[in-house]
Design a protein around this motif. Sequence first.
Motif, PDB file in Angstrom:
ATOM      1  N   UNK A  20      39.849  48.280  41.263  1.00 16.42           N
ATOM      2  CA  UNK A  20      40.681  49.174  42.069  1.00 16.42           C
ATOM      3  C   UNK A  20      42.154  48.781  42.003  1.00 16.42           C
ATOM      4  N   UNK A  21      42.418  47.505  41.988  1.00 19.51           N
ATOM      5  CA  UNK A  21      43.804  47.046  41.865  1.00 19.51           C
ATOM      6  C   UNK A  21      44.357  47.429  40.492  1.00 19.51           C
ATOM      7  N   UNK A  22      43.519  47.319  39.465  1.00 19.26           N
ATOM      8  CA  UNK A  22      43.951  47.727  38.129  1.00 19.26           C
ATOM      9  C   UNK A  22      44.290  49.213  38.102  1.00 19.26           C
ATOM     10  N   UNK A  23      43.486  50.043  38.788  1.00 16.45           N
ATOM     11  CA  UNK A  23      43.775  51.477  38.848  1.00 16.45           C
ATOM     12  C   UNK A  23      45.114  51.729  39.535  1.00 16.45           C
ATOM     13  N   UNK A  24      45.405  50.962  40.581  1.00 10.57           N
ATOM     14  CA  UNK A  24      46.688  51.117  41.274  1.00 10.57           C
ATOM     15  C   UNK A  24      47.866  50.845  40.343  1.00 10.57           C
ATOM     16  N   UNK A  25      47.674  49.949  39.396  1.00  8.44           N
ATOM     17  CA  UNK A  25      48.757  49.620  38.470  1.00  8.44           C
ATOM     18  C   UNK A  25      49.118  50.807  37.583  1.00  8.44           C
ATOM     19  N   UNK A  26      48.184  51.756  37.415  1.00  8.24           N
ATOM     20  CA  UNK A  26      48.431  52.929  36.577  1.00  8.24           C
ATOM     21  C   UNK A  26      48.472  54.214  37.409  1.00  8.24           C
TER      22      UNK A  26
END
Length: 474
Positions: A20-26
């Motif tokens: 989920x944090x990775x998705x926030x980065x994009x």
Amino acid sequence: MARGWFGPAAAVVAAVTAARIAALAFDRTDLFVDESQYWLWGQQLDLGYYSKPPLIAWVIRAVTELSGSDAPFFVRLPGAILHGITALILGAVAARLLDARAAVWTAVTYLTLPMAALGSLLISTDTVMAPFFAGAVLIYLRAVDTGRAGAAALAGVLAGLAVLAKYAGVYFLIGAGLAATFVPMARLSLRGWLLLLAAFAATVLPNLMWNLANQLATLEHTMDNVGWVRGEGRAGLNPAGLAEFLLAQFAVAGPVVFAAMLWGYARPVAPGLKALALLSAPPLVIVCVQALLDKAYANWAVAAYFAGTVLAVAVLGARAPRLLPVSLAINGAISVLLPLCIVLAPWPAVNGEPLLARYLGRGDLSRQIIAAAERQGLSTVAARDRDILADLFYTGRASGLAFAAPAPAGRPRNYYEQTYPLGGGPMPVLLVAGTAPRCVAEPPVARFATAAGAYSGRSIAAWRVTADCANAAP
């Protein structure tokens, strides 16, 4: 208390939280109006704010200070982490009342609830409240089991922190009181209750004092939302609103979890499950009454799903274990689709309108407004629209411009009228509005493109006016 559950549960929680944090980065969406407002609150740390208690502003300020950035990624970053922590706390509740298998299922089930999936991609008061409310439930049960004074006091502090995140945290006290009344195994000693309540009161006292010093601003806002309190609700009951609210709960928690939770209310069998039902039910019941009398938003009963998730897993595990993976499949699919939506926005679209339209186009409009003010050589922009102001303060934070709401004639209707009212006089300002102010005859100096996103279909323009004119508009 069951053992052996924490390692597997923590591994799943860590993997999902990292994704989920990775998705926030994009993430390609803009901060929503509430998120921008919470960020702005954090720029002026206080013990309370116009419409909410202060903890969300403190959390955002802490994260952005530590990261050295106010980018949307860092404003929203706490969401995924806080829901991950909440999942593990609820796993511990299940381990105390049930067994290790139920603890793992509880952690995974909570983590994939649609409300937790969405709350991991945005930042809201529900999300900040979640670990403190769940922690209060866990430590309360520990205090009941051990009789330790320290545990009772800690439960009070955690409940107080839940209230400092969102006033719905007070449902914990209602639920604990009901549980103690009807379930002997859920009772604290008199000393324990006094310690819990004293710790709770000490924790929330600063915010209470702030409200008293600010004309009970938050209470006034709450009464504005609960229309029937001021006699502004519907003339009669609103059964359609109640039905709509209840149907929305199947989306908030997922259809299997919500149905199982309701079954747990009706047939709680074991004393521990009855206590969970009483800890969970008050928010849902009270908001149902509100929906019947006036209106209610789907997230107003979120506090039901902390103890409620444990209850639902217990019911499913005992009566329909095959539905646990079915529930996980349904909610898991939603948990995958939501991050994809923020990464691929403005796709998907329905009838040509982006599904996430309310999270798009806000920053673009603000940049157009800022450019118009600079072309006019103006240093102040005024707007009545709360959505427009919220993003102007955020997107324009480094512009050097001042932003303000026209001064209210009576009680401030929002945070911007309360804290950033426009002064009077002949000073020229850029007034942003949907219709021309009556005090000017000249055409607007700018019209803004709003073809897609949150302002789609709206006509928004800007006029060069005096501050007195802006305050008198429309």
